[in-house]
Design an enzyme around this catalytic site. Structure first.
Site, PDB file in Angstrom:
ATOM      1  CG  ASP A  55      -1.428  -5.800  -7.962  1.00  0.00           C
ATOM      2  OD1 ASP A  55      -0.851  -6.870  -8.237  1.00  0.00           O
ATOM      3  OD2 ASP A  55      -1.338  -5.243  -6.861  1.00  0.00           O
ATOM      4  CG  HIS A  69      -1.218 -10.923  -9.454  1.00  0.00           C
ATOM      5  ND1 HIS A  69      -0.216 -11.788  -9.824  1.00  0.00           N
ATOM      6  CD2 HIS A  69      -0.641  -9.706  -9.354  1.00  0.00           C
ATOM      7  CE1 HIS A  69       0.915 -11.124  -9.934  1.00  0.00           C
ATOM      8  NE2 HIS A  69       0.694  -9.860  -9.659  1.00  0.00           N
ATOM      9  CB  SER A  83       3.911  -7.523  -1.693  1.00  0.00           C
ATOM     10  OG  SER A  83       4.685  -6.484  -2.205  1.00  0.00           O
ATOM     11  CG  HIS A  93       0.509  -1.325  -4.267  1.00  0.00           C
ATOM     12  ND1 HIS A  93      -0.044  -1.196  -5.524  1.00  0.00           N
ATOM     13  CD2 HIS A  93       0.322  -2.617  -3.903  1.00  0.00           C
ATOM     14  CE1 HIS A  93      -0.549  -2.372  -5.893  1.00  0.00           C
ATOM     15  NE2 HIS A  93      -0.337  -3.250  -4.934  1.00  0.00           N
ATOM     16  CG  HIS A 143      -1.789  -6.271  -1.510  1.00  0.00           C
ATOM     17  ND1 HIS A 143      -1.962  -7.357  -2.333  1.00  0.00           N
ATOM     18  CD2 HIS A 143      -1.105  -5.357  -2.234  1.00  0.00           C
ATOM     19  CE1 HIS A 143      -1.391  -7.113  -3.507  1.00  0.00           C
ATOM     20  NE2 HIS A 143      -0.861  -5.918  -3.472  1.00  0.00           N
TER      21      HIS A 143
END
Lengths: 347, 309
Positions: A19, A22, A172, A200, A202
């Site tokens: 990840d 990115h 996300s 997960h 962010h």
């Protein structure tokens, strides 16, 4: 680090080398991959995930071509890991069973198939393939803020039916607050019983660690974190903060704190120009509910067209753009550009 | 004569309709049935599915067509072989169906990404297969991209093609979802076959956006020093030809910066049964129906009909 009692075990899954890509346009080189993988391994991080930011087979002009091939990444990281298991990510429609087959040959231990929150059926084929191949396969529902707890629970149960041995949700866009996570993880745990559930996070709104603790408290057994939060936009849940906070909250990660802090410092020095910050654009994308990975393209194209990138993000949010639809950015920028009053309008 | 020039001529010359069966009653099958039903050249004699409750079978019944839940077996057991069988099932099913249909002398028009038959993209290959009785429609992304990659490669030194399509979730049925790998392989294969460029990549996004995303295909091409005006002219010409059978085919964006050309195509559906955003189904089905209509005008076919009727 000392804490009371044995603690409830959680498995930390570290996608720094996937990840995080990115944030550097998928340009991590083999030396960087190898050195971070060794450091994470030394800290006994249970799973180290590697690859192009969008997973196996995703290197492309659409989302960015990687500096090195999937094969090179996998063989390099495999060699660097002694204790940690190696993970990969794949999006159906981007990668295929051929990519999975090659990854199996490279000794990948944990496969994650990512699909949009409402589209578990896109993973049926690949989860089935991995189950038949005897590999450990999980299904991750992305952009999970776009679906209700009940819908996510149904999709997760479906993924288990296809053969997923773990299911989870990705925030996300970095849009969740802890109560959102509690409701969603709670519903999924109830739907899938003993199958491990993953979260997960962010960090667009500064909530990633708090959201991760909320996930664990709601029954998630797998929590993702990246060194220094390495990831698109505001970054992911910061791994070296997440782990001690979970330990203090009564969870056992099995990770060596000092070695983890060393790994994070190495990551800051060798993987990234600078650690992610919660910049204006990340706050806006989090509020708009748009995938953080769109940031570079939005900023670049907006600047060229002289439009406000914040407007572009809110418009992309309105259109419910999902990862992979990077070509929509071009349309939105052009449309906003054409609407923009010119000096001649006198407005 | 360009292949496109002859595309409109199929219908008027038809003397006697060809007999047609459709296997598969999902989103593709349903639109296909509506298009066949509208065509004076085609006589739909059977619509075959597996699930007696399927909306596709009910739709066919509402048009007054014969239906069966007996699948391929029902098609095979027809007293007289059909002239044309459309296969709108899945790539794996098509691989099973073809050996069963081949001995019947039927023209099989395959809408799955099976890679079995001869690939057709009407404006590039024409719609009259030179050899063989199995015609493959590649994929929706193949139908959208092949005319443009073919034209670009003919005019510019392209070294890499990438074709990224986005399809609305609610028109991507189960077979499409299970066939993503075949989609990627077949579309990439077609791009190479019709452009001569070997370094290619195909990607498919299934978008659940609300309101649904209109079918679109972005084409990225690496080519040195392409003039944006020249590129636009080539792309517009190719698009104009495609509009002769898929009127909703549009060039949305076309840029050439440094060595990178990016073209965005959008296809809206013109169909009795499809929502406008389902251009993916419209373009592949329109192409498939043209193949059958062209076949209806062939002398060898007429001969055969004379014997059987």
């Amino acid at each position: 680090m000392k804490h009371n009692g044995p603690g409830k075990p959680v498995v930390i899954h570290d996608p720094t080398l996937r990840d995080g890509q990115h944030a550097v346009r998928h340009q991590l080189g083999l030396t960087a991959l190898s050195r971070y993988a060794r450091a994470a391994d030394a800290a006994r991080v249970p799973v180290v995930e590697v690859g192009h930011g969008n997973g196996l087979g995703a290197s492309s002009l659409q989302v960015g071509q990687a500096a090195v091939s999937d094969d090179e990444m996998l063989s390099t990281v495999r060699e660097a890991l002694g204790h940690s298991r190696m993970g990969v990510f794949m999006l159906p429609g981007w990668g295929t069973c051929d990519d999975l087959r090659r990854a199996i040959a490279h000794g990948v231990d944990v496969f994650r198939i990512g699909v949009h929150a409402t589209e578990a059926s896109l993973a049926e084929r690949h989860l089935g393939f991995l189950r038949d191949a005897g590999a450990e396969a999980h299904c991750l529902l992305m952009m999970s803020h776009m679906a209700s707890p009940g819908e996510l629970a149904e999709q997760a149960a479906r993924a288990v039916g296809y053969g997923a041995q773990g299911v989870g949700i990705m925030d996300s866009a970095g849009h969740f607050l802890p109560a959102d996570v509690t409701a969603r993880i709670g519903a999924i745990v109830e739907a899938v019983g003993t199958v491990p559930v993953a979260f997960h996070g962010h960090d667009n709104l500064g909530m990633a660690v708090a959201n991760s603790v909320a996930a664990a408290d709601a029954g998630a057994l797998i929590i993702d974190g990246c060194a220094r939060g390495f990831g698109a936009g505001a970054g992911n849940t910061q791994l070296e903060v997440l782990v001690p906070v979970l330990e203090r909250s009564g969870y056992a990660t099995g990770i060596d704190l000092y070695a983890l802090l060393d790994a994070a410092e190495l990551a800051e020095r060798e993987l990234m120009p600078a650690p992610p910050v919660t910049a204006s654009m990340s706050i806006v994308s989090g509020l708009a509910g748009v995938f953080s990975g769109f940031k570079h393209r939005v900023v670049e194209l907006s600047a060229a067209a002289g439009v406000d990138p914040r407007d572009v993000f809110f418009e992309l949010g309105r259109r419910q753009a999902i990862a992979g639809q990077e070509d929509l950015i071009v349309d939105v920028v052009a449309e906003l550009g054409s609407r923009r009053p010119t000096a001649d309008d006198g407005s | 004569m360009s292949p496109a020039a002859g595309l409109r001529s199929a219908r008027p010359e038809v003397a006697e309709p060809v007999t047609v069966a459709v296997i598969g009653t999902g989103a593709i099958g349903r639109d296909l049935v509506s298009k066949i039903d509208r065509s004076p050249a085609l006589d739909c004699r059977l619509v075959a599915g597996r699930n007696p409750e399927s909306a596709g079978l009910r739709y066919a019944e509402s048009l007054g067509l014969a239906t069966t839940a007996g699948g391929i077996e029902a098609v095979l057991s027809a007293p007289r072989p059909f002239d044309v069988v459309f296969d709108a099932t899945s790539a794996a099913s098509h691989r099973d169906h073809w050996p069963l249909l081949e001995p019947l002398g039927t023209l099989v028009i395959d809408l799955t990404p099976s890679k079995v038959g001869q690939m057709v993209a009407p404006t590039v290959t024409g719609v009259s297969p030179a050899t063989g009785r199995n015609v493959n429609l590649i994929s929706c992304g193949g139908q959208a991209s092949v005319p443009v990659v073919h034209a670009l490669a003919a005019h510019f030194p392209v070294t890499y093609f990438e074709v990224v399509s986005t399809v609305a979730s609610d028109v991507a049925g189960r077979a499409t979802r299970l066939n993503l790998d075949e989609y990627v392989a077949t579309t990439g294969n077609a791009v190479t076959a019709f452009s001569g460029v070997t370094d290619v990549k195909a990607i498919l996004n299934i978008s659940p956006a609300v309101p649904p995303a209109t079918f679109r295909t972005a084409i990225h091409a690496r080519t040195a020093g392409a003039d944006p005006v020249a590129v636009r002219a080539v792309v517009d010409r190719a698009a104009e030809q495609v509009r002769s059978f898929a009127p909703g085919y549009e060039v949305i964006a076309c840029t050439a910066v440094d060595d990178l050309v990016t073209i965005t195509l959008q296809v809206t559906a013109h169909s009795d049964v499809l929502p406008p955003y389902a251009g993916n189904l419209d373009i592949i089905n329109s192409a498939a129906v043209m193949v059958a209509e062209q076949y209806a005008t062939r002398p060898d076919r007429a001969c055969r009909t004379g014997v059987t009727s």
